[in-house]
Design a protein around this motif. Structure first.
Motif, PDB file in Angstrom:
ATOM      1  N   PRO A  10       0.827  -1.219   0.000  1.00 21.04           N
ATOM      2  CA  PRO A  10       0.000   0.000   0.000  1.00 21.04           C
ATOM      3  C   PRO A  10       0.860   1.268   0.000  1.00 21.04           C
ATOM      4  CG  PRO A  10      -0.671  -1.509   1.760  1.00 21.04           C
ATOM      5  CD  PRO A  10       0.618  -2.025   1.207  1.00 21.04           C
ATOM      6  N   ALA A  11       0.325   2.321  -0.567  1.00 23.55           N
ATOM      7  CA  ALA A  11       1.036   3.602  -0.605  1.00 23.55           C
ATOM      8  C   ALA A  11       1.351   4.082   0.804  1.00 23.55           C
ATOM      9  CB  ALA A  11       0.201   4.641  -1.346  1.00 23.55           C
ATOM     10  N   HIS A  16       5.108   5.759   4.933  1.00 23.46           N
ATOM     11  CA  HIS A  16       5.495   5.803   6.349  1.00 23.46           C
ATOM     12  C   HIS A  16       6.879   5.198   6.587  1.00 23.46           C
ATOM     13  CE1 HIS A  16       1.309   7.007   7.030  1.00 23.46           C
ATOM     14  NE2 HIS A  16       1.894   7.740   7.957  1.00 23.46           N
ATOM     15  N   LYS A  17       7.292   4.241   5.784  1.00 28.58           N
ATOM     16  CA  LYS A  17       8.661   3.728   5.891  1.00 28.58           C
ATOM     17  C   LYS A  17       9.661   4.851   5.591  1.00 28.58           C
ATOM     18  CE  LYS A  17       8.870  -0.736   6.739  1.00 28.58           C
ATOM     19  NZ  LYS A  17       9.612  -1.306   7.841  1.00 28.58           N
ATOM     20  N   VAL A  18       9.394   5.626   4.554  1.00 23.59           N
ATOM     21  CA  VAL A  18      10.278   6.730   4.190  1.00 23.59           C
ATOM     22  C   VAL A  18      10.268   7.795   5.290  1.00 23.59           C
ATOM     23  CG1 VAL A  18      10.651   8.622   2.540  1.00 23.59           C
ATOM     24  CG2 VAL A  18      10.078   6.333   1.712  1.00 23.59           C
ATOM     25  N   ILE A  19       9.094   8.186   5.735  1.00 20.27           N
ATOM     26  CA  ILE A  19       8.972   9.246   6.748  1.00 20.27           C
ATOM     27  C   ILE A  19       9.588   8.811   8.071  1.00 20.27           C
ATOM     28  CG2 ILE A  19       7.348  10.649   8.089  1.00 20.27           C
ATOM     29  CD1 ILE A  19       7.802  11.411   5.034  1.00 20.27           C
ATOM     30  N   ASP A  20       9.386   7.559   8.471  1.00 19.82           N
ATOM     31  CA  ASP A  20      10.010   7.063   9.707  1.00 19.82           C
ATOM     32  C   ASP A  20      11.525   7.156   9.615  1.00 19.82           C
ATOM     33  OD1 ASP A  20       7.525   6.549  10.764  1.00 19.82           O
ATOM     34  OD2 ASP A  20       7.625   4.370  10.460  1.00 19.82           O
ATOM     35  N   THR A  35       7.322  15.439  14.575  1.00 17.40           N
ATOM     36  CA  THR A  35       6.214  14.650  14.044  1.00 17.40           C
ATOM     37  C   THR A  35       6.181  14.861  12.530  1.00 17.40           C
ATOM     38  OG1 THR A  35       4.588  16.436  14.219  1.00 17.40           O
ATOM     39  CG2 THR A  35       4.866  14.994  16.159  1.00 17.40           C
ATOM     40  N   GLU A  36       5.452  14.034  11.851  1.00 20.77           N
ATOM     41  CA  GLU A  36       5.308  14.163  10.395  1.00 20.77           C
ATOM     42  C   GLU A  36       4.788  15.546  10.020  1.00 20.77           C
ATOM     43  OE1 GLU A  36       2.416  12.320   6.972  1.00 20.77           O
ATOM     44  OE2 GLU A  36       2.984  11.013   8.637  1.00 20.77           O
ATOM     45  N   ASP A  37       3.861  16.074  10.804  1.00 19.93           N
ATOM     46  CA  ASP A  37       3.271  17.383  10.510  1.00 19.93           C
ATOM     47  C   ASP A  37       4.276  18.524  10.565  1.00 19.93           C
ATOM     48  OD1 ASP A  37       0.798  16.169  10.207  1.00 19.93           O
ATOM     49  OD2 ASP A  37       0.195  16.557  12.277  1.00 19.93           O
ATOM     50  N   TYR A  67       7.306  12.863  -1.282  1.00 18.08           N
ATOM     51  CA  TYR A  67       8.303  13.350  -0.332  1.00 18.08           C
ATOM     52  C   TYR A  67       9.470  13.896  -1.145  1.00 18.08           C
ATOM     53  CZ  TYR A  67      12.322  13.285   2.789  1.00 18.08           C
ATOM     54  OH  TYR A  67      13.461  13.635   3.482  1.00 18.08           O
ATOM     55  N   TYR A  68       9.728  15.184  -1.018  1.00 18.92           N
ATOM     56  CA  TYR A  68      10.819  15.834  -1.747  1.00 18.92           C
ATOM     57  C   TYR A  68      11.753  16.481  -0.728  1.00 18.92           C
ATOM     58  CZ  TYR A  68       7.798  15.969  -5.983  1.00 18.92           C
ATOM     59  OH  TYR A  68       6.991  15.681  -7.049  1.00 18.92           O
ATOM     60  N   TYR A  69      13.038  16.454  -1.041  1.00 19.99           N
ATOM     61  CA  TYR A  69      13.983  17.171  -0.201  1.00 19.99           C
ATOM     62  C   TYR A  69      15.155  17.677  -1.025  1.00 19.99           C
ATOM     63  CZ  TYR A  69      16.988  12.995  -0.035  1.00 19.99           C
ATOM     64  OH  TYR A  69      17.795  11.936  -0.361  1.00 19.99           O
ATOM     65  N   LYS A  70      15.848  18.637  -0.434  1.00 19.47           N
ATOM     66  CA  LYS A  70      16.994  19.258  -1.072  1.00 19.47           C
ATOM     67  C   LYS A  70      18.181  19.108  -0.124  1.00 19.47           C
ATOM     68  CE  LYS A  70      16.868  23.713  -0.828  1.00 19.47           C
ATOM     69  NZ  LYS A  70      16.531  25.121  -1.049  1.00 19.47           N
ATOM     70  N   THR A  71      19.340  18.753  -0.686  1.00 20.60           N
ATOM     71  CA  THR A  71      20.582  18.677   0.070  1.00 20.60           C
ATOM     72  C   THR A  71      21.530  19.710  -0.516  1.00 20.60           C
ATOM     73  OG1 THR A  71      20.268  16.301   0.411  1.00 20.60           O
ATOM     74  CG2 THR A  71      22.467  17.176   0.810  1.00 20.60           C
TER      75      THR A  71
END
Length: 137
Positions: A10-11, A16-20, A35-37, A67-71
């Motif tokens: 499931p999406a 949640h694996k990525v966010i954890d 928290t995620e928020d 989920y996007y991020y910049k390094t």
């Protein structure tokens, strides 16, 4: 580099694996418990080695979708995107993209050369990681 994989999970599970993982990294690097928020637009410094660090900034967060991020370093900026498309309740398509913008001609040439040489290995390892997440479901 762009990688697309279909996974039988499931999406929400993948997201949640990525966010954890992100929350764990922030705790390890900063000592802060978020928290995620609180993640969108959150920025922190990550120490890679004793002399190498970068600023990571969460640039986009859409539950179960993105989920996007910049390094950012003094020489380059890496933009990473995880897009999650639900194909059914237990099937998703993950689209992972990363782009690099470097300062200076020599740095750009070096990044292109290293990207070409290491791209295959990194792609293969990333696909293995995706399959491990799928198997953990």
């Amino acid at each position: 580099m762009k990688i697309q994989e279909v996974l039988n999970i499931p999406a929400s599970f993948f997201y949640h694996k990525v966010i954890d993982s992100v929350l764990y990294d922030i705790k390890a690097q900063t000592g802060e418990t978020l928290t995620e928020d609180q993640l969108e637009n959150y920025s922190y410094v990550k120490q890679f080695t004793k002399t190498t660090s970068a600023r990571l900034t969460v640039t986009k967060l859409v539950p179960n979708e993105a989920y996007y991020y910049k390094t950012s370093t003094t020489q380059s900026e890496f933009n990473v995107k995880y897009d999650i498309q639900a194909l059914s309740d237990h099937k998703i398509k993950v689209i992972y993209q990363e782009d690099i913008a470097s300062q200076g001609f020599m740095r750009q040439m070096n990044d292109m050369l290293v990207g070409t040489i290491m791209g295959f290995v990194r792609s293969r390892n990333f696909k293995k990681m995706l399959k491990q997440i799928e198997q953990s479901y």
